[in-house]
Design an enzyme around this catalytic site. Structure first.
Site, PDB file in Angstrom:
ATOM      1  N   LYS A  45       0.865  -1.189   0.000  1.00 33.13           N
ATOM      2  CA  LYS A  45       0.000   0.000   0.000  1.00 33.13           C
ATOM      3  C   LYS A  45       0.890   1.222   0.000  1.00 33.13           C
ATOM      4  CE  LYS A  45       0.743   1.326   4.542  1.00 33.13           C
ATOM      5  NZ  LYS A  45       1.593   2.481   4.899  1.00 33.13           N
TER       6      LYS A  45
ATOM      7  N   ASP B 142      -2.096  -1.389  10.599  1.00 29.15           N
ATOM      8  CA  ASP B 142      -2.357  -1.410   9.154  1.00 29.15           C
ATOM      9  C   ASP B 142      -3.016  -2.704   8.680  1.00 29.15           C
ATOM     10  OD1 ASP B 142      -1.110   1.015   8.991  1.00 29.15           O
ATOM     11  OD2 ASP B 142       0.726   0.269   8.041  1.00 29.15           O
TER      12      ASP B 142
END
Ligand code: C5P
Length: 308
Positions: free
Chosen positions: A9, A138
């Site tokens: 990401k 995350d």
């Protein structure tokens, strides 16, 4: 055998809007999934009464003994409350380690899913998200498999955002240094007084909800360049970062953003093909020794171009 390609990401924004009593920071961030840069994780059943094993190949820096994927297996086992056989895992690291791209968190999210499949146990979605948040801030984003998300709280609350229409290309440059997320937040606290919430995350989320393409996303980069509040802390721990950013901006004539707590820097292009051309130009015109460079699209599975 069960296998997955845990994606990377980037953070298009990362605004710190408060400090929390639990020691974490309250975030507002737009996460963008980068399928074009992914690890490989495979799982098979091991010995009935042995212990889980993990072999790590590929890029350096990931531990084979103290790895979130092993903790993910343990959480699934405890949650199931059953004696489950050991699993043998192989992890091929292609996402640079401790570089701000969420590779370890993504591996952990994939491990939750693979363990569930290998053992044939079911876990409700809310429980899976709770296990994910226990593994790291995350991890829930990767469990949701969203193309993009507005991420808030400590990182565990999110609302999915639509994919970039027609995709986009990213050029990702990772200098040969790793910085731990915790040390960057610690430096942020040492450097920063009162936190000042910005508007970049909400503005971007609004744009993304309207359905934008890669050309529009690339045009927004100028506004996003300074929307990562961890920049000063990351640059203070990695003093060569500001000069690298300046060099990349001069070579490519476009803004470069910091992903997460760094040190990965990235630029946005309408396509991975254009990102690859820019990568080749950087290698030809500047000293790229000690840099890992990937040109990737958002859906993957592999980079369009990489250096070295
Ligand atoms: O959750 P995770 O293990 O990824 O976080 C690593 C470290 O980063 C935490 O121990 C904490 O110091 C810091 N952090 C934070 N605020 C967040 C996320 C992480 O302070 N929202």
């Amino acid at each position: 055998m069960f296998s997955a390609r845990p994606p990377a990401k980037v953070n298009l924004t990362l605004e710190i809007v408060g400090r929390r009593p639990d020691g974490f920071h309250e975030l507002r961030s737009v996460f963008l999934r980068v399928g074009g840069l992914s690890d490989r994780l495979s799982v098979s059943l091991g010995a009935a009464n042995g212990t889980d094993t993990l072999r790590v190949d590929g890029l350096p820096g990931a531990s084979a003994s103290d790895n979130l994927v092993l903790r993910a297996l343990e959480l699934v086992r405890v949650n199931a409350g059953l004696a489950l056989p050991a699993l043998d895992l192989t992890l091929d690291k292609r996402i640079p380690v401790a570089a701000g791209m969420g590779g370890g968190s993504s591996d952990a999210a994939a491990a939750l899913a693979l363990a569930r499949a290998a053992w044939g146990v079911s876990i409700s979605r809310p429980t899976e998200l709770k296990l994910a948040a226990a593994l790291g801030s995350d991890v829930p984003f990767f469990v949701t498999e969203s193309a993009a998300a507005l991420v808030t709280g400590r990182g565990e609350e999110m609302s999915a955002l639509p994919a970039i229409v027609g995709g986009a290309g990213l050029l990702l440059v990772t200098p040969a240094m790793s910085i731990s997320t915790g040390s960057v937040f610690g430096r942020f606290d040492a450097l920063t007084g009162a936190v000042e919430p910005g508007t970049a995350t909400d503005e971007l989320a609004r744009e993304l909800r309207s359905g934008i393409d890669g050309t529009r996303l690339a045009a927004l980069a100028e506004r996003l360049r300074d929307a990562n509040h961890l920049w000063s802390a990351s640059a203070s721990l990695a003093p060569s970062l500001p000069a690298l950013r300046e060099r990349l901006e001069q070579a490519t004539d476009r803004p470069w953003l910091l992903s997460g707590s760094g040190p990965t820097l990235f630029a946005i292009y309408p396509s991975a093909h254009e990102a690859g051309d820019a990568g080749r130009l950087i290698v030809a015109r500047t000293d790229a020794a000690d840099l890992l460079i990937h040109a990737a699209d958002l859906t993957g599975p592999d980079p369009a171009w990489r250096y070295p």
